[in-house]
Motif scaffolding. Structure first.
Motif, short mmCIF file in Angstrom:
data_model
loop_
_atom_site.label_atom_id
_atom_site.label_comp_id
_atom_site.label_asym_id
_atom_site.label_seq_id
_atom_site.Cartn_x
_atom_site.Cartn_y
_atom_site.Cartn_z
N PRO A 33 0.75 -1.13 -0.08
CA PRO A 33 -0.01 -0.05 -0.13
C PRO A 33 0.96 1.40 -0.20
N SER A 34 0.21 2.29 -0.60
CA SER A 34 1.14 3.73 -0.65
C SER A 34 0.13 4.67 -0.30
N THR A 35 0.51 5.62 0.57
CA THR A 35 -0.37 7.00 0.57
C THR A 35 -0.71 7.63 -0.50
N ASN A 36 0.05 7.58 -1.59
CA ASN A 36 -0.12 8.30 -3.01
C ASN A 36 -0.78 7.48 -3.85
N PRO A 37 -1.93 7.64 -4.51
CA PRO A 37 -2.77 6.72 -5.20
C PRO A 37 -1.94 6.83 -6.55
N MET A 38 -1.06 7.64 -6.76
CA MET A 38 -0.14 7.76 -8.29
C MET A 38 0.94 7.15 -8.00
N HIS A 39 1.48 6.55 -6.73
CA HIS A 39 2.92 6.02 -6.71
C HIS A 39 2.65 4.61 -6.43
N ARG A 40 3.30 3.39 -6.62
CA ARG A 40 3.20 1.98 -6.32
C ARG A 40 4.37 1.90 -5.38
N ASN A 41 4.50 1.48 -4.44
CA ASN A 41 5.57 0.99 -3.44
C ASN A 41 5.88 -0.19 -3.67
N ASP A 42 6.82 -0.55 -4.46
CA ASP A 42 7.24 -1.90 -4.85
C ASP A 42 8.37 -2.42 -3.64
N ILE A 43 7.73 -3.46 -3.05
CA ILE A 43 8.36 -4.16 -1.95
C ILE A 43 9.36 -5.45 -2.53
N PHE A 44 9.13 -5.76 -3.91
CA PHE A 44 9.58 -6.75 -4.38
C PHE A 44 9.69 -6.42 -6.00
N PRO A 45 10.62 -5.94 -6.40
CA PRO A 45 10.65 -5.46 -7.68
C PRO A 45 10.71 -6.55 -8.85
N SER A 46 10.13 -6.36 -9.99
CA SER A 46 9.74 -7.15 -10.91
C SER A 46 11.11 -8.12 -11.45
N GLN A 47 11.33 -9.39 -10.93
CA GLN A 47 12.27 -10.30 -11.18
C GLN A 47 11.75 -11.49 -11.45
N ARG A 48 12.80 -12.64 -11.91
CA ARG A 48 12.67 -13.97 -12.15
C ARG A 48 12.49 -14.58 -10.89
N VAL A 49 11.52 -15.37 -10.77
CA VAL A 49 11.45 -16.45 -9.33
C VAL A 49 11.32 -17.83 -9.97
N ALA A 50 11.62 -18.78 -8.67
CA ALA A 50 11.84 -20.15 -9.32
C ALA A 50 12.76 -20.34 -10.27
N VAL A 51 13.96 -19.80 -10.16
CA VAL A 51 15.28 -19.73 -11.04
C VAL A 51 15.58 -20.98 -11.51
N ASP A 52 15.51 -22.21 -10.93
CA ASP A 52 16.05 -23.27 -11.48
C ASP A 52 14.76 -24.01 -12.15
N VAL A 53 13.62 -23.53 -12.57
CA VAL A 53 12.67 -24.16 -13.16
C VAL A 53 12.14 -23.44 -14.59
N VAL A 54 11.88 -24.18 -15.60
CA VAL A 54 11.49 -23.73 -16.72
C VAL A 54 9.96 -24.21 -16.92
N PHE A 55 9.14 -23.61 -17.51
CA PHE A 55 7.90 -24.24 -17.61
C PHE A 55 7.15 -24.44 -19.23
N SER A 56 6.63 -25.25 -19.45
CA SER A 56 6.18 -25.37 -21.02
C SER A 56 5.06 -24.38 -21.46
N SER A 57 4.55 -23.67 -20.87
CA SER A 57 3.54 -22.62 -20.83
C SER A 57 3.69 -21.22 -19.97
N GLU A 58 3.08 -20.19 -20.59
CA GLU A 58 3.13 -18.90 -20.04
C GLU A 58 2.24 -19.07 -18.74
N ARG A 59 1.02 -19.77 -18.73
CA ARG A 59 0.25 -19.98 -17.88
C ARG A 59 0.73 -20.89 -16.43
#
Length: 79
Positions: A33-59
């Motif tokens: 949550p952020s007190t400013n509706p125009m700002h996103r408070n990123d606590i975990f920036p966009s990044q790859r997770v489950a780094v040792d695994v690949v998947f057969s589909s986007e879903r």
């Protein structure tokens, strides 16, 4: 991309296709949550997770990112 609100947190789960491959990886961003509706408070920036695994589909990759997000949020609530 899957966007969802879990409690006070907003998560963005996505599958990213690997270059020159049919495989996908799980990607996650978590915003608090952020007190400013125009700002996103990123606590975990966009990044790859489950780094040792690949998947057969986007879903499948998105679903794994969601599992990781839920686990991280539950751990954060315990603090």
């Amino acid at each position: 991309m899957l966007t969802e609100t879990i409690g006070d947190y907003e998560i963005e789960c996505s599958g990213i296709q690997l270059p020159d491959s049919e495989d996908w990886v799980a990607n996650l961003a978590i915003y608090a949550p952020s007190t400013n509706p125009m700002h996103r408070n990123d606590i975990f920036p966009s990044q790859r997770v489950a780094v040792d695994v690949v998947f057969s589909s986007e879903r499948e990759a998105e679903a794994e990112a969601r599992v990781v997000a839920i686990s991280m949020i539950e751990d954060r609530r315990k603090e």
